[in-house]
Design a protein around this motif. Structure first.
Motif, PDB file in Angstrom:
ATOM      1  N   TYR A   1      43.996  42.803  50.535  1.00 59.57           N
ATOM      2  CA  TYR A   1      44.998  41.733  50.370  1.00 59.57           C
ATOM      3  C   TYR A   1      46.117  41.847  51.413  1.00 59.57           C
ATOM      4  O   TYR A   1      46.713  40.836  51.795  1.00 59.57           O
ATOM      5  CB  TYR A   1      45.544  41.718  48.940  1.00 59.57           C
ATOM      6  N   LYS A   2      46.352  43.067  51.873  1.00 54.97           N
ATOM      7  CA  LYS A   2      47.372  43.231  52.930  1.00 54.97           C
ATOM      8  C   LYS A   2      46.947  42.521  54.215  1.00 54.97           C
ATOM      9  O   LYS A   2      47.785  42.132  55.021  1.00 54.97           O
ATOM     10  CB  LYS A   2      47.664  44.708  53.160  1.00 54.97           C
ATOM     11  N   LYS A   3      45.635  42.367  54.408  1.00 54.59           N
ATOM     12  CA  LYS A   3      45.143  41.634  55.587  1.00 54.59           C
ATOM     13  C   LYS A   3      45.613  40.184  55.572  1.00 54.59           C
ATOM     14  O   LYS A   3      45.583  39.505  56.584  1.00 54.59           O
ATOM     15  CB  LYS A   3      43.607  41.637  55.633  1.00 54.59           C
ATOM     16  N   LEU A   4      45.957  39.681  54.400  1.00 51.09           N
ATOM     17  CA  LEU A   4      46.430  38.295  54.277  1.00 51.09           C
ATOM     18  C   LEU A   4      47.958  38.237  54.320  1.00 51.09           C
ATOM     19  O   LEU A   4      48.550  37.223  53.972  1.00 51.09           O
ATOM     20  CB  LEU A   4      45.926  37.690  52.946  1.00 51.09           C
ATOM     21  N   ASN A   5      48.573  39.356  54.694  1.00 51.79           N
ATOM     22  CA  ASN A   5      50.036  39.460  54.746  1.00 51.79           C
ATOM     23  C   ASN A   5      50.682  39.168  53.397  1.00 51.79           C
ATOM     24  O   ASN A   5      51.745  38.559  53.329  1.00 51.79           O
ATOM     25  CB  ASN A   5      50.620  38.509  55.809  1.00 51.79           C
ATOM     26  N   MET A   6      50.012  39.569  52.328  1.00 50.06           N
ATOM     27  CA  MET A   6      50.627  39.436  51.010  1.00 50.06           C
ATOM     28  C   MET A   6      51.520  40.655  50.809  1.00 50.06           C
ATOM     29  O   MET A   6      51.162  41.765  51.215  1.00 50.06           O
ATOM     30  CB  MET A   6      49.567  39.382  49.909  1.00 50.06           C
ATOM     31  N   ASP A   7      52.660  40.449  50.167  1.00 52.58           N
ATOM     32  CA  ASP A   7      53.590  41.562  49.953  1.00 52.58           C
ATOM     33  C   ASP A   7      53.322  42.243  48.620  1.00 52.58           C
ATOM     34  O   ASP A   7      53.145  41.568  47.600  1.00 52.58           O
ATOM     35  CB  ASP A   7      55.041  41.049  49.940  1.00 52.58           C
ATOM     36  N   PHE A   8      53.338  43.566  48.639  1.00 47.09           N
ATOM     37  CA  PHE A   8      53.260  44.317  47.386  1.00 47.09           C
ATOM     38  C   PHE A   8      54.658  44.370  46.782  1.00 47.09           C
ATOM     39  O   PHE A   8      55.603  44.791  47.455  1.00 47.09           O
ATOM     40  CB  PHE A   8      52.735  45.730  47.673  1.00 47.09           C
ATOM     41  N   VAL A   9      54.799  43.903  45.542  1.00 47.78           N
ATOM     42  CA  VAL A   9      56.131  43.849  44.928  1.00 47.78           C
ATOM     43  C   VAL A   9      56.373  45.170  44.202  1.00 47.78           C
ATOM     44  O   VAL A   9      55.878  45.392  43.091  1.00 47.78           O
ATOM     45  CB  VAL A   9      56.253  42.631  43.973  1.00 47.78           C
ATOM     46  N   GLU A  10      57.120  46.037  44.890  1.00 48.44           N
ATOM     47  CA  GLU A  10      57.327  47.417  44.457  1.00 48.44           C
ATOM     48  C   GLU A  10      57.954  47.524  43.064  1.00 48.44           C
ATOM     49  O   GLU A  10      57.525  48.316  42.234  1.00 48.44           O
ATOM     50  CB  GLU A  10      58.242  48.104  45.480  1.00 48.44           C
ATOM     51  N   ASP A  11      58.967  46.672  42.802  1.00 45.14           N
ATOM     52  CA  ASP A  11      59.709  46.833  41.552  1.00 45.14           C
ATOM     53  C   ASP A  11      59.148  45.970  40.412  1.00 45.14           C
ATOM     54  O   ASP A  11      59.781  45.784  39.393  1.00 45.14           O
ATOM     55  CB  ASP A  11      61.202  46.499  41.770  1.00 45.14           C
ATOM     56  N   HIS A  12      57.959  45.456  40.624  1.00 47.17           N
ATOM     57  CA  HIS A  12      57.371  44.603  39.600  1.00 47.17           C
ATOM     58  C   HIS A  12      56.527  45.461  38.659  1.00 47.17           C
ATOM     59  O   HIS A  12      55.754  46.286  39.115  1.00 47.17           O
ATOM     60  CB  HIS A  12      56.478  43.572  40.284  1.00 47.17           C
ATOM     61  N   ARG A  13      56.677  45.288  37.379  1.00 46.77           N
ATOM     62  CA  ARG A  13      55.850  46.032  36.429  1.00 46.77           C
ATOM     63  C   ARG A  13      54.909  45.063  35.731  1.00 46.77           C
ATOM     64  O   ARG A  13      55.338  44.035  35.235  1.00 46.77           O
ATOM     65  CB  ARG A  13      56.716  46.763  35.393  1.00 46.77           C
ATOM     66  N   PHE A  14      53.648  45.418  35.702  1.00 39.74           N
ATOM     67  CA  PHE A  14      52.632  44.545  35.120  1.00 39.74           C
ATOM     68  C   PHE A  14      52.414  44.965  33.663  1.00 39.74           C
ATOM     69  O   PHE A  14      52.064  46.099  33.401  1.00 39.74           O
ATOM     70  CB  PHE A  14      51.360  44.698  35.962  1.00 39.74           C
ATOM     71  N   MET A  15      52.661  44.082  32.711  1.00 33.38           N
ATOM     72  CA  MET A  15      52.481  44.389  31.290  1.00 33.38           C
ATOM     73  C   MET A  15      51.213  43.682  30.805  1.00 33.38           C
ATOM     74  O   MET A  15      50.955  42.550  31.214  1.00 33.38           O
ATOM     75  CB  MET A  15      53.668  43.863  30.465  1.00 33.38           C
ATOM     76  N   CYS A  16      50.491  44.314  29.918  1.00 33.25           N
ATOM     77  CA  CYS A  16      49.176  43.750  29.581  1.00 33.25           C
ATOM     78  C   CYS A  16      48.720  44.173  28.185  1.00 33.25           C
ATOM     79  O   CYS A  16      48.963  45.308  27.770  1.00 33.25           O
ATOM     80  CB  CYS A  16      48.203  44.258  30.647  1.00 33.25           C
ATOM     81  N   ILE A  17      48.112  43.264  27.470  1.00 29.55           N
ATOM     82  CA  ILE A  17      47.362  43.615  26.256  1.00 29.55           C
ATOM     83  C   ILE A  17      45.930  43.175  26.512  1.00 29.55           C
ATOM     84  O   ILE A  17      45.705  42.012  26.849  1.00 29.55           O
ATOM     85  CB  ILE A  17      47.900  42.878  25.012  1.00 29.55           C
ATOM     86  N   LYS A  18      45.004  44.072  26.386  1.00 26.81           N
ATOM     87  CA  LYS A  18      43.612  43.704  26.635  1.00 26.81           C
ATOM     88  C   LYS A  18      42.907  43.557  25.283  1.00 26.81           C
ATOM     89  O   LYS A  18      42.884  44.514  24.506  1.00 26.81           O
ATOM     90  CB  LYS A  18      42.953  44.800  27.471  1.00 26.81           C
ATOM     91  N   PHE A  19      42.387  42.382  24.965  1.00 24.83           N
ATOM     92  CA  PHE A  19      41.750  42.172  23.664  1.00 24.83           C
ATOM     93  C   PHE A  19      40.285  42.605  23.651  1.00 24.83           C
ATOM     94  O   PHE A  19      39.787  43.013  22.630  1.00 24.83           O
ATOM     95  CB  PHE A  19      41.893  40.713  23.235  1.00 24.83           C
ATOM     96  N   PHE A  20      39.602  42.423  24.742  1.00 24.32           N
ATOM     97  CA  PHE A  20      38.274  43.044  24.870  1.00 24.32           C
ATOM     98  C   PHE A  20      37.880  43.157  26.326  1.00 24.32           C
ATOM     99  O   PHE A  20      38.480  42.517  27.184  1.00 24.32           O
ATOM    100  CB  PHE A  20      37.193  42.344  24.034  1.00 24.32           C
ATOM    101  N   ASP A  21      36.836  43.967  26.561  1.00 22.55           N
ATOM    102  CA  ASP A  21      36.355  44.202  27.933  1.00 22.55           C
ATOM    103  C   ASP A  21      35.245  43.242  28.279  1.00 22.55           C
ATOM    104  O   ASP A  21      34.405  42.962  27.469  1.00 22.55           O
ATOM    105  CB  ASP A  21      35.801  45.637  28.020  1.00 22.55           C
TER     106      ASP A  21
END
Ligand SMILES: CC(=O)SCCNC(=O)CCNC(=O)[C@H](O)C(C)(C)COP(=O)(O)OP(=O)(O)OC[C@H]1O[C@@H](n2cnc3c(N)ncnc32)[C@H](O)[C@@H]1OP(=O)(O)O
Length: 185
Positions: A165-185
């Protein structure tokens, strides 16, 4: 089963994009506007189940048992919502879908009633990887996101996929936290 052939979104939208405007660096003369012979990019079609679409997705994650009926049910729901831009790479010689990436759009009240875009389910078949198709699909989705009035485009990926994804010059958002509830796989 005979299937009425239709597309998950209007292909005119892809035609309206300026395919020469890309963010990634390309080599060997390949670019979104200059694909190798025998490959085309288009919206997912209702008859792509028989072109190995679900098998392709199994290179990304668990797909589960998929019948043609279930594929069509989901396809029709996604097409009717007009929020799922599933963009695929077709290989003419094998008549298979060998790449796919989705722009999912969420309408908002904020930012002047703009939309938020998410990139989902990016995959290139192992036999066709390393030929710059991943970059092509992503470049086109980025243009599509601008065209569909997205104010922001984001994606979730694991550490392994980050260099891609860095090849597309997308920025990694360092201070972003990803929250998630996974209901099934
Ligand atoms: C939001 C999501 O869907 S995240 C999930 C991403 N998908 C997957 O992990 C599924 C399995 N992997 C794949 O399908 C493919 O490897 C993809 C989609 C990640 C890349 O597709 P490809 O067509 O092989 O990529 P492409 O040939 O365009 O390569 C682009 C560049 O990224 C680099 N790259 C590609 N894959 C990776 C990787 N996994 N790790 C590090 N770098 C990579 C390549 O070296 C290339 O660099 P270059 O432009 O300097 O030559």
């Amino acid at each position: 089963m005979s299937i009425e052939v239709n597309q998950i979104f209007d292909s005119n939208l892809l035609d309206q994009l300026d395919w020469t405007k890309h963010r990634a660096q390309y080599r060997d003369g390949i670019s979104p506007s200059n694909l190798p012979p025998g490959y085309t990019i288009r919206p997912l079609q209702s008859d792509d189940y028989s072109r190995g679409y679900c098998e392709l997705l199994s290179n990304l994650t668990k797909v589960g048992d998929f019948t043609q009926e279930l594929f069509l049910k989901q396809f029709n729901q996604m097409r009717d919502s007009k929020l799922h831009y599933v963009t695929i790479l077709h290989h003419q010689e094998s008549d298979k879908v060998v790449g796919s990436a989705t722009l999912a759009v969420e309408h908002k009240f904020i930012h002047g009633a703009a939309s938020r875009g998410r990139i989902e389910d990016v995959v290139v078949h192992p036999e066709h990887q390393g030929k710059q198709f991943g970059k092509v699909l992503l470049d086109l989705l980025i243009l599509l996101a601008e065209q569909t009035n997205c104010y922001k485009l984001s994606l979730d990926c694991n550490e392994k996929a980050m260099p891609f994804y860095k090849k597309l010059n997308m920025d990694f958002v360092e201070d972003h936290r990803f929250m998630c509830i996974k209901f099934f796989d």
